[in-house]
Design a protein around this motif. Structure first.
Motif, PDB file in Angstrom:
ATOM      1  N   LEU A   1      11.335   3.924  -1.314  1.00 18.00           N
ATOM      2  CA  LEU A   1      12.425   3.063  -0.999  1.00 18.00           C
ATOM      3  C   LEU A   1      13.637   3.768  -0.295  1.00 18.00           C
ATOM      4  N   VAL A   2      13.255   4.863   0.304  1.00 19.75           N
ATOM      5  CA  VAL A   2      14.218   5.519   1.251  1.00 19.75           C
ATOM      6  C   VAL A   2      13.991   4.975   2.533  1.00 19.75           C
ATOM      7  N   GLY A   3      14.948   4.475   3.329  1.00 19.82           N
ATOM      8  CA  GLY A   3      15.198   3.632   4.466  1.00 19.82           C
ATOM      9  C   GLY A   3      16.044   4.819   5.637  1.00 19.82           C
TER      10      GLY A   3
ATOM     11  N   LEU B   1      15.054  -1.283  10.297  1.00 26.31           N
ATOM     12  CA  LEU B   1      15.000  -0.211   9.038  1.00 26.31           C
ATOM     13  C   LEU B   1      13.766   0.359   8.941  1.00 26.31           C
ATOM     14  N   LEU B   2      13.462   1.553   9.086  1.00 25.36           N
ATOM     15  CA  LEU B   2      12.217   2.302   8.841  1.00 25.36           C
ATOM     16  C   LEU B   2      12.279   2.439   7.247  1.00 25.36           C
ATOM     17  N   LEU B   3      11.165   1.820   6.739  1.00 20.18           N
ATOM     18  CA  LEU B   3      11.422   1.892   5.021  1.00 20.18           C
ATOM     19  C   LEU B   3       9.973   2.415   4.617  1.00 20.18           C
ATOM     20  N   ASP B   4      10.446   3.598   3.714  1.00 15.68           N
ATOM     21  CA  ASP B   4       9.165   4.019   3.079  1.00 15.68           C
ATOM     22  C   ASP B   4       9.145   3.153   1.710  1.00 15.68           C
ATOM     23  N   CYS B   5       7.797   2.662   1.718  1.00 16.92           N
ATOM     24  CA  CYS B   5       7.744   1.638   0.736  1.00 16.92           C
ATOM     25  C   CYS B   5       7.389   2.070  -0.960  1.00 16.92           C
TER      26      CYS B   5
ATOM     27  N   ASN C   1       0.696  -1.293  -0.100  1.00 17.64           N
ATOM     28  CA  ASN C   1       0.042  -0.205   0.054  1.00 17.64           C
ATOM     29  C   ASN C   1       0.928   1.288   0.035  1.00 17.64           C
ATOM     30  N   ASP C   2       2.253   1.137  -0.497  1.00 21.39           N
ATOM     31  CA  ASP C   2       3.114   2.300  -0.645  1.00 21.39           C
ATOM     32  C   ASP C   2       3.398   2.811   0.863  1.00 21.39           C
ATOM     33  N   GLY C   3       3.236   2.094   1.978  1.00 21.79           N
ATOM     34  CA  GLY C   3       3.244   2.555   3.147  1.00 21.79           C
ATOM     35  C   GLY C   3       4.648   2.326   3.861  1.00 21.79           C
ATOM     36  N   PHE C   4       4.755   2.061   5.252  1.00 18.32           N
ATOM     37  CA  PHE C   4       6.035   1.938   5.887  1.00 18.32           C
ATOM     38  C   PHE C   4       5.914   0.663   6.594  1.00 18.32           C
ATOM     39  N   VAL C   5       7.173   0.073   6.774  1.00 19.41           N
ATOM     40  CA  VAL C   5       7.360  -1.078   7.528  1.00 19.41           C
ATOM     41  C   VAL C   5       8.762  -0.685   8.192  1.00 19.41           C
ATOM     42  N   LEU C   6       8.877  -1.675   9.314  1.00 19.31           N
ATOM     43  CA  LEU C   6      10.064  -1.630  10.296  1.00 19.31           C
ATOM     44  C   LEU C   6      10.666  -3.088  10.631  1.00 19.31           C
ATOM     45  N   PRO C   7      11.220  -3.514   9.638  1.00 19.82           N
ATOM     46  CA  PRO C   7      11.707  -4.819   9.860  1.00 19.82           C
ATOM     47  C   PRO C   7      13.144  -4.753  10.231  1.00 19.82           C
TER      48      PRO C   7
ATOM     49  N   MET D   1       9.256  -5.250   0.939  1.00 18.51           N
ATOM     50  CA  MET D   1       9.809  -5.404   2.357  1.00 18.51           C
ATOM     51  C   MET D   1      10.959  -6.575   2.583  1.00 18.51           C
ATOM     52  N   ASP D   2      10.670  -7.911   2.089  1.00 21.37           N
ATOM     53  CA  ASP D   2      11.636  -8.723   2.484  1.00 21.37           C
ATOM     54  C   ASP D   2      12.668  -8.724   1.882  1.00 21.37           C
ATOM     55  N   GLN D   3      12.875  -8.490   0.619  1.00 23.31           N
ATOM     56  CA  GLN D   3      14.076  -8.243  -0.079  1.00 23.31           C
ATOM     57  C   GLN D   3      14.655  -7.149   0.295  1.00 23.31           C
ATOM     58  N   MET D   4      14.018  -5.888   0.385  1.00 22.62           N
ATOM     59  CA  MET D   4      15.021  -4.576   0.917  1.00 22.62           C
ATOM     60  C   MET D   4      15.480  -4.839   2.237  1.00 22.62           C
ATOM     61  N   ILE D   5      15.118  -5.527   3.346  1.00 20.98           N
ATOM     62  CA  ILE D   5      15.582  -5.689   4.447  1.00 20.98           C
ATOM     63  C   ILE D   5      16.810  -6.729   4.243  1.00 20.98           C
TER      64      ILE D   5
END
Ligand code: GLA
Length: 391
Positions: free
Chosen positions: A204-206, A197-201, A44-50, A183-187
């Motif tokens: 893609l700026v983290g 990593l707080l990632l803006d999906c 959803n183009d949102g934020f993740v924190l993995p 998310m999974d590939q980025m982290i």
């Protein structure tokens, strides 16, 4: 460089030497991940924190002159081989087709790299890993990124974590046939030791966020797996897209809680709950990055608890085993908060705990969960590691 002496890192080195009669040229690794918060928000183009965890896919390898990849899959006890030209010529299967089996992740990554214009050289190697498969800890992203690392080494490609993560996602979406977010590939590509990593999906700026001193992250595997997760996942994705289309925006990322409240009457109950999860989860995730950075484990725990309630009640991707595991963790001494993690319907929960309490907590949660459900749990107290690299 630390020489690894135990685990799959040592195993790939040993098997390589045995099979190919010389030590490997290089050993690469790429980690699995656990998501602390920000679930079902990436698409959803949102934020993740993995955070990347200390469980990874490993490949020991050397370049060859043949334009083929020849690998010993240690965990599966199989040998695999493919020609780069054949993968390129075949291309991905028709949309909606799943290609299963460990070798498909390697082939898919090779295809994605070639499709992006990279000229690849062949290699031979040994592969192993200790990311549990099917537990929601991204064993597939780990294998994709380890493969990318291997190709980068033999083909002299520069290592750009974001570009490689995008190609890993492409391999997963188009070649393997699983419609995951980024998310999974980025982290796995861009993790950093001792940080989430707080990632803006969308961009893609983290931002790497340090984990609070004195805390540990416990991954609690329910021991349950659900086969229908792919179809439920795709259904959630389309439910989110319907709401964003209704609001006339690109993705639910663009809808605020105020927008949703103002127009709630236009949505049916299910659409409202799906959207409310994503919108509130984005708010929780950006706040979580700040409270983690401030060392506030208590507030982080509250946000994790609220995330679980939202995933259970509004997004409906939890299950009984996950709910029981989360309850067991929350009751234990030294637990700040707990939630399901990953796509849901089984797999793992994650808890933020006081470091000194972690061993006893792992024991008591596992015992109580087993008594209540009859399932065999696994508890891993994890440290945050670097993303894909040369070991
Ligand atoms: C799976 C997907 C991710 C993400 C999560 C849910 O792990 O691979 O892209 O969508 O589910 O947060």
């Amino acid at each position: 460089m630390n020489r690894i002496t135990t685990g799959p890192g040592a195993e790939v080195r040993r098997v390589f030497s045995e099979r190919f009669g010389a030590p490997p040229e290089v050993v690469v690794r790429a980690p699995g991940r656990v998501n602390l918060i920000g679930e079902h928000t990436d698409y959803n183009d949102g934020f993740v924190l993995p955070m990347a965890i200390d469980r990874a896919a490993w490949i020991a390898l050397r370049a060859t002159r043949a334009c083929t990849v020849r690998v010993q899959g240690i965990d599966v006890g199989q040998t695999g081989e493919f020609s780069l030209a054949a993968v390129r010529a075949a291309g991905p299967p028709a949309a909606g087709t799943l290609q299963q089996g460990w070798l498909e992740y390697l082939k898919g990554m090779a295809w994605a790299l070639m499709d992006a214009g990279h000229v690849l050289c062949g290699w031979e190697g040994a592969v192993a890993g200790d990311v549990p498969i099917g537990a929601g800890l991204s064993s597939s992203a780990a294998l994709e990124l380890a493969t990318a690392r291997a190709f980068a080494h033999v083909s002299d490609l520069s290592w750009d974590p974001v570009a490689m993560a995008l190609l890993g996602q492409l391999a997963e979406n188009k070649w393997v046939g699983v419609n995951c977010g980024i998310m999974d590939q980025m982290i796995s590509a861009a993790g950093r030791a001792d940080h989430a990593l707080l990632l803006d999906c969308r961009t893609l700026v983290g931002r790497h966020v340090p984990l609070p001193a004195g805390t540990a992250v416990a991954v609690l595997d329910t021991g349950t797996r659900r086969g229908l997760v792919d179809s439920a996942y795709n259904e959630r994705r389309s439910q989110c897209e319907i709401v964003s289309a209704h609001f006339g925006v690109t993705a639910l990322r663009d809808v605020t809680s105020q927008d949703l409240a103002a127009r709630a009457g236009e949505l049916d109950d299910l659409a409202l709950r799906r959207a409310r999860h994503v919108i509130t989860e984005n708010e929780r995730t950006t706040e979580a990055a700040d409270v983690l950075a401030a060392g506030n484990g208590v507030r982080m725990g509250e946000l994790m608890n609220a995330s679980h309630a939202s995933l259970r009640d509004d997004f409906e991707v939890s299950c009984e085993a996950l709910d029981v595991m989360v309850e067991c963790a929350r009751k234990a001494n030294g637990c700040y908060g707990a939630r399901m993690t990953g796509a849901g319907f089984g797999g793992c929960a994650v808890a933020l705990v006081e470091i000194g309490a972690a061993p006893a907590l792992a024991q008591s949660v596992a015992t109580e969960y087993r008594q209540l459900t009859g399932h065999a749990p696994q508890v891993y107290v994890c440290t945050a590691t670097n993303g894909a690299d040369i070991a």
